[in-house]
Design an enzyme around this catalytic site. Sequence first.
Site, short mmCIF file in Angstrom:
data_model
loop_
_atom_site.label_atom_id
_atom_site.label_comp_id
_atom_site.label_asym_id
_atom_site.label_seq_id
_atom_site.Cartn_x
_atom_site.Cartn_y
_atom_site.Cartn_z
N CYS A 87 -10.55 -2.99 7.44
CA CYS A 87 -9.90 -4.05 6.66
C CYS A 87 -9.44 -5.18 7.58
CB CYS A 87 -8.76 -3.47 5.82
SG CYS A 87 -8.25 -4.56 4.48
N HIS A 116 -11.46 0.64 2.93
CA HIS A 116 -10.63 1.65 3.60
C HIS A 116 -11.30 3.03 3.55
CE1 HIS A 116 -6.88 -0.68 4.27
NE2 HIS A 116 -7.34 -1.39 3.26
N GLU A 172 -10.65 5.57 5.27
CA GLU A 172 -9.69 6.66 5.46
C GLU A 172 -9.26 7.26 4.12
OE1 GLU A 172 -7.14 2.85 5.49
OE2 GLU A 172 -9.15 3.48 6.10
#
Length: 219
Positions: A58, A184, A186
């Site tokens: 990001c 993202h 994650e």
Amino acid sequence: EIKWINSEDCIDYSKVKEALGDVDALVVPGGFGVRGIEGKLNVIRYARENNLPFLGLCLGMQCAVIEYARNVVGLKNANSTEFNEATPYPVIDLMTEQKHVEGYGGTMRLGKYECRVKPGTKAHEAYNSDVIWERHRHRYEFNNEYRKQIEDAGMVLSGLSPDGMLCEMVEIPQNDWFVACQFHPEFKSRPERPHPLFAGLINAANKNVDAKQRTLAKV
């Protein structure tokens, strides 16, 4: 083993080698605000110039684009309008539909979106798919006004929205692993099922470690 680095300690580029000299990979994650940005740009520059495996998430992708625009394309003082509204080269800018929106939260680009991955790229090799779906949380985007200049200088836009208007991933093909994404990963990574981009970063880091060990063994 995770080494946390305060990006404000890297605003002086001469100190970056000391901070990163003993690491095998670098992650610059998401965030908001201008604090520490110049330090983030410096560590990304070091990773790019020294072939240190790098993953930008990001804000990390936005910083990778800014660093490349400044130091490779030659757009001095390129920046994001989040950090400097008066930058002469706003390579990162508010999404068009966000120009007159105030606040964050639900006003951001939130949720899962489709991305088309460019064949022949490291991103495509990692995903092994032409189409992926990833989760987003941001308001600023790659500015398409600078797409041609940045691509002509060698950065590859390896992931795009279905209409081709939003840049989702960038990479530098000459490096072992220099990949950054606007979304993202994650949010979808699990201890026993790592996200493809994290797996790609670690695989590149392991190759470098193996190479160092072989070099030492020969001395």
